[in-house]
Design an enzyme around this catalytic site. Sequence first.
Site, PDB file in Angstrom:
ATOM      1  N   SER A   1       0.840  -1.195   0.000  1.00  0.00           N
ATOM      2  CA  SER A   1       0.000   0.000   0.000  1.00  0.00           C
ATOM      3  C   SER A   1       0.873   1.243   0.000  1.00  0.00           C
ATOM      4  O   SER A   1       2.102   1.158   0.038  1.00  0.00           O
ATOM      5  CB  SER A   1      -0.887   0.008   1.245  1.00  0.00           C
ATOM      6  N   LYS A   2       0.196   2.383  -0.018  1.00  0.00           N
ATOM      7  CA  LYS A   2       0.914   3.658  -0.057  1.00  0.00           C
ATOM      8  C   LYS A   2       1.903   3.765   1.103  1.00  0.00           C
ATOM      9  O   LYS A   2       2.925   4.406   0.997  1.00  0.00           O
ATOM     10  CB  LYS A   2      -0.076   4.817   0.023  1.00  0.00           C
TER      11      LYS A   2
END
Length: 483
Positions: free
Chosen positions: A251-252
């Site tokens: 994820s980010k």
Amino acid sequence: MSVRVRIAPSPTGNLHIGTARTAVFNWLYAHHHQGTFVLRIEDTDAARSRLEYTENIKSGLEWLGLNWDEGPFFQTQRLDKYQQAVQTLLDKDLAYPCYCTPEELEEMRETQKAMGKAPGYDNRHRHLSIEEKQAFEAQGRKPVIRFKIDGDRTIIWQDAIRDSVSWQGSDLGGDMVIARAAESDEPYGQALYNLAVVVDDIDMQITHVIRGEDHIANTAKQILLYEALDAEIPIFAHSPLILNQEGKKLSKRDGVTSIDDFRKMGFLPEALVNYMILLGWTFPDSTKEIFTLEEAAAEFDLDRVNKAGAKFDWDKLDWINSQYLHQMPADQLTDLLIPYWQEAGYTVDKMDRGWLESLTALTAPTLNRLTDVIKETSVFFSDSFEYSDEAMDLLQQEGVTAIVTEIIQGVSNAGSISQEDTQALIKQVTKSQKVKKGLVMRSLRASLTGELHGPDLTQTWLLLNQLGADKTRLQQTLAKIAG
Ligand code: GLU
């Protein structure tokens, strides 16, 4: 029937590696079957959707070579179709208005929590009488529209990647909201994600929905919507997620995740696509790790997609990228390197094109990423450089001053030198100084580059000579040894 697949990103962020990988699988499947690949932008979340993200998604897909055949279609331009579907479901009594306030829903969830039950809507407004509805309306309440979910149903489908998948209707969180409450006088507001996706996939005649496994629960809900709308259910295929080193969805928070980031880091689109395919699929000849999109498409099928998630491995990506860089023709690679040189402030614009291509050919074998060229070629673009400790140790060895002095004399005599001149000079110095050739070579490399290791020495020397920089460096080195 011909294959029609789609990628349906929400423009709430830049093109993410997970979405790009889903796009790759869809593209491969479409191309394998001479089908159609549709791009649909799911931009109904007005608060989070941005035009610049749509642009980023489109340019990212293009950069990766994942051209689409139809679209982009925008959900915001199709809202009336979703409203029609809401109305159809209401007319069929498969959906109903729910007047619960956020506070009532919150209270319901708290009670469920206290009783150790899974949170979900308890379908309390499923059977309201006309009088009850009127009473809520009289209070000014605006309803959302909920689609009835049969808790006793087991929803089963043959997933093209995961085989048979089943989901309990009771695990879907109760009757689902398919349309928001109206903001004006209409009976209900904008339709929500699951309904919009189903309406679009029906309308766009999508035959295979290939997407990440984080959508499995949505698939169960969507199958019920297909049934309710009397539509043919497509084949679903849920691909495994890309995981970080801890085994969680990448994820980010893991830093680099957008396709733009990978581009800026010096990865080639061909290499990134190749790696994304390998992350979830193996070529029938499993020893084949380097292949183009077209080569993969010729062999691609969903049965060979792994069921388990794959950890993202930077070393592997670097290796794949290096394979592409090492076999790329120098003129083509030079074009790709120029922006990186420029960004580093190197004066490439003044350089002769032939010289630049020779420099590219010299350093290409050392590159894993395009960005590596900045460090690998810095010695050619700056007048001063540091000597590494090992280079300094070597230069201070007995006899090295004499070696460097004699090379300087040779260079001064020759001016511009050829490959043969360099060989002859090294041979001459070896003989007259009565030292091993290796020592002459190491002294030369340390004097010219400040390092003991690097790409081909003769080529390095010739390129510096063409800049008129070799003699100065050798003299600087002498001064350094003496100092
Ligand atoms: N818009 C969804 C997303 O960005 C994808 C929906 C789908 O593929 O069905 O995750």
